[in-house]
Design a protein around this motif. Structure first.
Motif, PDB file in Angstrom:
ATOM      1  N   GLU A 122      21.401   1.617  15.291  1.00 12.33           N
ATOM      2  CA  GLU A 122      21.902   1.432  16.650  1.00 12.33           C
ATOM      3  C   GLU A 122      22.914   2.479  17.089  1.00 12.33           C
ATOM      4  OE1 GLU A 122      23.393  -2.527  16.943  1.00 12.33           O
ATOM      5  OE2 GLU A 122      21.456  -3.479  16.569  1.00 12.33           O
ATOM      6  N   ASP A 123      23.303   3.370  16.195  1.00 15.37           N
ATOM      7  CA  ASP A 123      24.248   4.436  16.551  1.00 15.37           C
ATOM      8  C   ASP A 123      23.600   5.317  17.625  1.00 15.37           C
ATOM      9  OD1 ASP A 123      25.626   6.916  16.680  1.00 15.37           O
ATOM     10  OD2 ASP A 123      26.344   6.697  14.638  1.00 15.37           O
ATOM     11  N   PRO A 124      24.213   5.468  18.808  1.00 18.66           N
ATOM     12  CA  PRO A 124      23.575   6.262  19.876  1.00 18.66           C
ATOM     13  C   PRO A 124      23.336   7.716  19.485  1.00 18.66           C
ATOM     14  CG  PRO A 124      25.857   5.734  20.432  1.00 18.66           C
ATOM     15  CD  PRO A 124      25.502   4.899  19.250  1.00 18.66           C
ATOM     16  N   TYR A 125      24.195   8.283  18.652  1.00 22.52           N
ATOM     17  CA  TYR A 125      24.002   9.670  18.236  1.00 22.52           C
ATOM     18  C   TYR A 125      22.765   9.805  17.344  1.00 22.52           C
ATOM     19  CZ  TYR A 125      28.700  10.399  20.049  1.00 22.52           C
ATOM     20  OH  TYR A 125      29.791  10.454  20.885  1.00 22.52           O
ATOM     21  N   ILE A 126      22.538   8.811  16.495  1.00 21.60           N
ATOM     22  CA  ILE A 126      21.378   8.849  15.615  1.00 21.60           C
ATOM     23  C   ILE A 126      20.107   8.515  16.397  1.00 21.60           C
ATOM     24  CG2 ILE A 126      20.343   7.888  13.529  1.00 21.60           C
ATOM     25  CD1 ILE A 126      22.823   9.691  13.116  1.00 21.60           C
ATOM     26  N   LEU A 127      20.188   7.580  17.317  1.00 21.60           N
ATOM     27  CA  LEU A 127      19.038   7.280  18.170  1.00 21.60           C
ATOM     28  C   LEU A 127      18.639   8.509  18.982  1.00 21.60           C
ATOM     29  CD1 LEU A 127      20.054   3.730  19.451  1.00 21.60           C
ATOM     30  CD2 LEU A 127      18.010   4.275  18.111  1.00 21.60           C
ATOM     31  N   ALA A 128      19.625   9.202  19.540  1.00 23.25           N
ATOM     32  CA  ALA A 128      19.335  10.406  20.327  1.00 23.25           C
ATOM     33  C   ALA A 128      18.745  11.501  19.442  1.00 23.25           C
ATOM     34  CB  ALA A 128      20.608  10.897  21.004  1.00 23.25           C
TER      35      ALA A 128
END
Length: 332
Positions: A122-128
């Motif tokens: 769920e980390d936005p940086y990892i999702l991106a």
């Protein structure tokens, strides 16, 4: 502490290349905002205003003016990701004395790079990052994607070294910093690989790995490193422990950072001359149209980087806020 009331004179940097802008510049800007909003990097009107002031879409339009619209957008979103995760996991984490934040972030990133089927969490940086890698695989060939992944490894290595220096409030030696910056700038085998694909001039491995192309790409990386360090470094003159070419040269020569600005300009000019010499030599010795387009792309990237740096809302070059002592959202 330096006198924060003293005016800082913006240095003039030579750049013999013409300015150019991508015809889809306005669309790039709006797509950049939508992409940041999609992954939660923009959560309200205040953050959107700051993101628009940073002009990330304009950065892509200036540095990839001759790329396809799809290629310029991919490059734009990668640059946003690199900027924002640098702010979050390098500068803010180091400022708070949390180097393990960077270590864990890097390991999560490496898992995404090598295992596209791993759940991103769920980390936005990892999702991106997961989304960016999927798009990059579709747009560039397998050889260039592996070159790109190797370049990201190089970036994480240099960035990790910088985090250690920042956490220890230690400025590296000049020799150490030059080696660090060649990796942390993420150009030679990261953003310049996207330049090849976006401009439809993918260099085969034996050509890209040749001594002349590597020397050229290294010179271009250094020129752009020093552009960034000089123009963004004006706002960092009063940041405790700030690491850039200006502060490194000030330590090396035992002078004030304001005195080191001129020395940094001399480093830029020296590397620009090397870049120009290598470019001219390749134009005379290579009849490969891909190399010619690559040379044009590097020149445009350099001009665009300088044009953006002088006017963007991250650096405020004309009027840097010398009272700010660390990174803020999307910029100062």
């Amino acid at each position: 502490m330096l006198d924060q009331s003293a005016p800082v004179r913006v240095p003039q940097l030579r750049c013999p290349f013409p300015s150019a802008v991508h015809p889809a510049a306005a669309r790039l800007e709006e797509s950049a905002i939508a992409w940041m909003r999609r992954f939660g990097f923009i959560r309200d009107a205040v953050e959107e205003e700051a993101a628009r002031a940073a002009q990330f879409g304009r950065l892509a339009a200036l540095t990839y003016p001759h790329a396809s619209a799809e290629g310029a957008q991919l490059a734009c979103d990668w640059m946003i990701w690199l900027f924002l995760q640098d702010d979050e996991y390098m500068e803010r984490a180091a400022e708070a004395g949390r180097p393990m934040d960077y270590a864990r972030h890097t390991l999560r990133c490496l898992r995404v790079l090598h295992d596209p089927d791993a759940p991103p969490g769920e980390d936005p940086y990892i999702l991106a990052l997961h989304e960016l890698c999927a798009r990059t695989r579709r747009q560039i060939g397998p050889e260039h994607f592996q070159r790109f992944v190797a370049g990201l490894h190089e970036y994480f290595t240099g960035a990790g070294a910088e985090v250690i220096y920042l956490c220890n409030r230690e400025i590296p030696s000049l020799e150490e910093y030059i080696a660090l910056r060649e990796s942390s700038i993420a150009l030679r085998s990261v953003m310049f690989v996207l330049l090849e694909s976006g401009m439809n001039c993918p260099l085969p491995g034996d050509r890209w790995g040749s001594a002349e192309i590597q020397s050229l790409a290294l010179a271009a990386s250094r020129v752009n490193s020093w552009i960034n360090d000089i123009l963004s470094g004006l706002r960092e003159l009063h940041w405790p422990g700030a690491i850039n070419l200006i502060t490194v040269l000030a330590q090396h020569h035992g002078c004030a950072p304001t005195e080191a600005i001129g020395m940094a300009v001399a480093y830029h000019d020296q590397e620009l001359d090397a870049f120009l010499d290598l470019t001219e030599r390749l134009r005379h010795t290579s009849d490969d149209p891909r190399v010619a387009r690559y040379l044009d792309g590097l020149a445009a990237w350099t001009r665009g980087n300088q044009d953006w740096s002088l006017t963007c809302g991250r650096y405020h070059v004309d009027n840097p806020d010398l009272g700010v002592t660390g990174p803020q959202h999307f910029g100062e």
